[in-house]
Write a protein that holds these residues in place. Sequence first.
Motif, PDB file in Angstrom:
ATOM      1  N   LEU A 204       0.513  -0.899  -0.015  1.00  0.00           N
ATOM      2  CA  LEU A 204       0.100  -0.248   0.246  1.00  0.00           C
ATOM      3  C   LEU A 204       0.946   1.127   0.554  1.00  0.00           C
ATOM      4  O   LEU A 204       1.941   1.121   0.112  1.00  0.00           O
ATOM      5  N   THR A 205       0.686   2.161  -0.435  1.00  0.00           N
ATOM      6  CA  THR A 205       0.972   3.231  -0.750  1.00  0.00           C
ATOM      7  C   THR A 205       0.266   5.149  -0.648  1.00  0.00           C
ATOM      8  O   THR A 205      -1.125   4.505  -1.248  1.00  0.00           O
ATOM      9  N   ASN A 206       0.605   5.960  -0.364  1.00  0.00           N
ATOM     10  CA  ASN A 206       0.457   6.952  -0.941  1.00  0.00           C
ATOM     11  C   ASN A 206       0.975   8.165  -1.778  1.00  0.00           C
ATOM     12  O   ASN A 206       1.889   8.331  -1.740  1.00  0.00           O
ATOM     13  N   ALA A 207       0.780   7.747  -3.001  1.00  0.00           N
ATOM     14  CA  ALA A 207       1.385   8.405  -4.038  1.00  0.00           C
ATOM     15  C   ALA A 207       1.420   9.707  -4.899  1.00  0.00           C
ATOM     16  O   ALA A 207       2.321  10.498  -4.798  1.00  0.00           O
ATOM     17  N   ALA A 208       0.358  10.474  -4.532  1.00  0.00           N
ATOM     18  CA  ALA A 208      -0.686  11.738  -5.413  1.00  0.00           C
ATOM     19  C   ALA A 208      -1.491  12.725  -4.480  1.00  0.00           C
ATOM     20  O   ALA A 208      -1.520  13.385  -5.296  1.00  0.00           O
ATOM     21  N   HIS A 209      -1.494  12.045  -3.311  1.00  0.00           N
ATOM     22  CA  HIS A 209      -2.725  12.660  -2.471  1.00  0.00           C
ATOM     23  C   HIS A 209      -2.404  13.514  -0.827  1.00  0.00           C
ATOM     24  O   HIS A 209      -2.638  12.113  -0.174  1.00  0.00           O
ATOM     25  N   GLU A 210      -1.473  13.970  -0.778  1.00  0.00           N
ATOM     26  CA  GLU A 210      -0.958  14.580   0.393  1.00  0.00           C
ATOM     27  C   GLU A 210      -2.080  15.063   1.190  1.00  0.00           C
ATOM     28  O   GLU A 210      -1.505  15.845   2.464  1.00  0.00           O
ATOM     29  N   ASN A 211      -2.970  15.370   1.158  1.00  0.00           N
ATOM     30  CA  ASN A 211      -4.362  16.028   1.814  1.00  0.00           C
ATOM     31  C   ASN A 211      -4.993  15.159   2.255  1.00  0.00           C
ATOM     32  O   ASN A 211      -6.206  14.870   3.051  1.00  0.00           O
ATOM     33  N   ALA A 212      -4.488  13.554   2.370  1.00  0.00           N
ATOM     34  CA  ALA A 212      -5.527  12.296   2.805  1.00  0.00           C
ATOM     35  C   ALA A 212      -4.707  11.698   3.538  1.00  0.00           C
ATOM     36  O   ALA A 212      -3.519  11.279   3.339  1.00  0.00           O
ATOM     37  N   GLU A 213      -4.628  10.656   4.511  1.00  0.00           N
ATOM     38  CA  GLU A 213      -4.867   9.714   5.147  1.00  0.00           C
ATOM     39  C   GLU A 213      -4.461   8.498   4.861  1.00  0.00           C
ATOM     40  O   GLU A 213      -3.435   7.653   5.019  1.00  0.00           O
ATOM     41  N   VAL A 214      -5.532   7.791   3.616  1.00  0.00           N
ATOM     42  CA  VAL A 214      -5.477   6.693   3.170  1.00  0.00           C
ATOM     43  C   VAL A 214      -4.401   6.575   2.285  1.00  0.00           C
ATOM     44  O   VAL A 214      -4.334   7.497   1.381  1.00  0.00           O
ATOM     45  N   GLU A 215      -4.640   5.587   1.305  1.00  0.00           N
ATOM     46  CA  GLU A 215      -3.922   4.885   0.243  1.00  0.00           C
ATOM     47  C   GLU A 215      -4.219   5.615  -0.958  1.00  0.00           C
ATOM     48  O   GLU A 215      -5.624   5.002  -0.829  1.00  0.00           O
ATOM     49  N   ASP A 216      -3.760   5.761  -1.908  1.00  0.00           N
ATOM     50  CA  ASP A 216      -4.362   5.551  -2.834  1.00  0.00           C
ATOM     51  C   ASP A 216      -3.723   4.648  -4.027  1.00  0.00           C
ATOM     52  O   ASP A 216      -3.804   5.113  -5.248  1.00  0.00           O
ATOM     53  N   LEU A 217      -2.714   3.730  -3.623  1.00  0.00           N
ATOM     54  CA  LEU A 217      -2.365   2.835  -4.964  1.00  0.00           C
ATOM     55  C   LEU A 217      -1.920   1.963  -3.857  1.00  0.00           C
ATOM     56  O   LEU A 217      -1.828   1.503  -2.967  1.00  0.00           O
ATOM     57  N   LEU A 228      -3.040 -17.357  -9.591  1.00  0.00           N
ATOM     58  CA  LEU A 228      -2.873 -15.946  -8.862  1.00  0.00           C
ATOM     59  C   LEU A 228      -3.529 -15.059 -10.214  1.00  0.00           C
ATOM     60  O   LEU A 228      -3.663 -15.333 -11.401  1.00  0.00           O
ATOM     61  N   ALA A 229      -3.793 -14.206  -9.420  1.00  0.00           N
ATOM     62  CA  ALA A 229      -4.227 -13.199  -9.856  1.00  0.00           C
ATOM     63  C   ALA A 229      -3.843 -12.026  -9.097  1.00  0.00           C
ATOM     64  O   ALA A 229      -3.469 -11.339  -8.440  1.00  0.00           O
ATOM     65  N   THR A 230      -3.465 -10.959  -9.892  1.00  0.00           N
ATOM     66  CA  THR A 230      -3.053  -9.684  -9.848  1.00  0.00           C
ATOM     67  C   THR A 230      -4.196  -8.500  -9.245  1.00  0.00           C
ATOM     68  O   THR A 230      -4.632  -8.232 -10.547  1.00  0.00           O
ATOM     69  N   ILE A 231      -4.264  -8.001  -8.522  1.00  0.00           N
ATOM     70  CA  ILE A 231      -5.486  -6.714  -8.597  1.00  0.00           C
ATOM     71  C   ILE A 231      -4.681  -5.406  -8.226  1.00  0.00           C
ATOM     72  O   ILE A 231      -4.035  -4.874  -6.676  1.00  0.00           O
ATOM     73  N   THR A 232      -4.528  -4.659  -9.119  1.00  0.00           N
ATOM     74  CA  THR A 232      -4.341  -2.923  -8.985  1.00  0.00           C
ATOM     75  C   THR A 232      -5.234  -2.098  -9.006  1.00  0.00           C
ATOM     76  O   THR A 232      -6.072  -1.787  -9.283  1.00  0.00           O
ATOM     77  N   SER A 233      -5.120  -1.241  -7.480  1.00  0.00           N
ATOM     78  CA  SER A 233      -6.603  -0.196  -6.857  1.00  0.00           C
ATOM     79  C   SER A 233      -6.106   0.866  -6.938  1.00  0.00           C
ATOM     80  O   SER A 233      -4.197   1.383  -6.311  1.00  0.00           O
ATOM     81  N   SER A 234      -6.385   1.503  -7.790  1.00  0.00           N
ATOM     82  CA  SER A 234      -5.653   2.777  -8.191  1.00  0.00           C
ATOM     83  C   SER A 234      -6.952   3.645  -8.195  1.00  0.00           C
ATOM     84  O   SER A 234      -8.147   3.877  -8.615  1.00  0.00           O
ATOM     85  N   VAL A 235      -6.027   5.338  -7.915  1.00  0.00           N
ATOM     86  CA  VAL A 235      -6.894   6.539  -7.689  1.00  0.00           C
ATOM     87  C   VAL A 235      -6.016   7.626  -8.543  1.00  0.00           C
ATOM     88  O   VAL A 235      -6.129   8.426  -8.512  1.00  0.00           O
ATOM     89  N   VAL A 236      -4.364   7.112  -9.021  1.00  0.00           N
ATOM     90  CA  VAL A 236      -3.606   7.862 -10.113  1.00  0.00           C
ATOM     91  C   VAL A 236      -3.211   7.596 -11.395  1.00  0.00           C
ATOM     92  O   VAL A 236      -2.162   7.248 -11.618  1.00  0.00           O
ATOM     93  N   SER A 237      -4.593   6.345 -11.854  1.00  0.00           N
ATOM     94  CA  SER A 237      -4.384   6.582 -12.933  1.00  0.00           C
ATOM     95  C   SER A 237      -4.876   7.302 -14.417  1.00  0.00           C
ATOM     96  O   SER A 237      -5.816   7.335 -14.330  1.00  0.00           O
ATOM     97  N   HIS A 238      -4.011   8.108 -14.975  1.00  0.00           N
ATOM     98  CA  HIS A 238      -4.319   8.778 -16.055  1.00  0.00           C
ATOM     99  C   HIS A 238      -4.936   8.476 -17.206  1.00  0.00           C
ATOM    100  O   HIS A 238      -4.793   7.198 -16.955  1.00  0.00           O
TER     101      HIS A 238
END
Length: 391
Positions: A204-217, A228-238
């Motif tokens: 987990l990380t927060n890559a682009a939202h410095e105004n939030a406690e939570v992860e954005d990726l 195997l399955a991979t899940i990428t969860s993101s709100v940083v994806s243009h």
Amino acid sequence: MIRVAVVGTGGISASHLQAYLDFPQRCTVVALVDVFPERAQARRREFGLEGAGVHTSHRELLERGDVDLVSVCSPPSTHEEVSVDLLRAGVNVLCEKPMAPSLAACDAILRAEREGGAVFSSVAQNRFRDDVVRLKAALDSGLAGPVSHVQVDSAWWRGLGYYDLWWRGTWAEEGGGCTLNHAVHHVDLLLWLLGAPRSVTAALTNAAHENAEVEDLSVAVLAYERALATITSSVVSHGERQRIVVQGRRASVALDGEVVAELAQPNGFPAPEGDTELAGRLRALAAAHRPLAHTGHRGQVDDVLTALETGCRPAVDGHDGRRTIELITAIYRAGIERRTVDLPLSGDDPYARPGTLAERAPRFFAKSASVTDLAGSISVPGSGAGIGAGR
């Protein structure tokens, strides 16, 4: 005539209200509830609901005594209390995602459903989509062979202002970041398509939202018996290019309709043309799909109304919602503790309890703004593979 109320009149409530209005012979909206009554008044004017009452608490609906079904569209931290109170009073509930921020809260909702004899449905509107139904039919057919790998890209993009809304961006109020509140759609679909994994690892990380406690990726790897399955969860994806691609032993099928079937040469490398016969069979299966009469929120509302009219169970119930929260909880625990987490989670797992996630999760940044409303509309990714709509 089923009498409907909506609790929480923020962005996603519009999808519920429009869906109910599309079935005027079956239901009528009699009440809107919001802690900010001016917002409920605006929704009433927007949808021409002059006869609907406006209330500031869901408890006022119980005092009315004339409501059959409630759409819960309020912030995630309220889902348990609102749903439990309504269900115990015998009022049916259609609850927006996520079902609740903790497994204990999901279990409390399920108990209230049993005790009150009402019906609970967890919103998973993307099961009511033609492309999703076609993909499930392809997998259920077995033509692609045993599954080897599933790639899930829950790709969204949100600007900084998104987390200025008062309940977003904190572990206590929102319950989590993009893994819980955006990828919930894709997690539900993965479980519907493939079932539950045996274990999960995550970062987990927060890559682009410095105004939030939570992860954005976040990135999670789910282990099945041999797949195997991979899940990428993101709100940083243009571009918000969302994908579900399932690799079977004989062919791959994707949510966007792409089919690829390789054939091996004697040396193991792929033959130039591939298995055109198998690819043709999979495309023919997709072409034979009969379009759904109602899709998205309208499809799920139709299903819930039908369940109430006929006495059957809804297609998506609280057990489905709980399974989704269980997997998301495991992803959070794996990411926070940097270890593999086995599924199913044990009954005494600390992360199943309310408050544990908020207590142990990293605060990537401090929430720096808190406004009661945001201007602008909810947008959905433009491609055919776009999933859902974030609140």
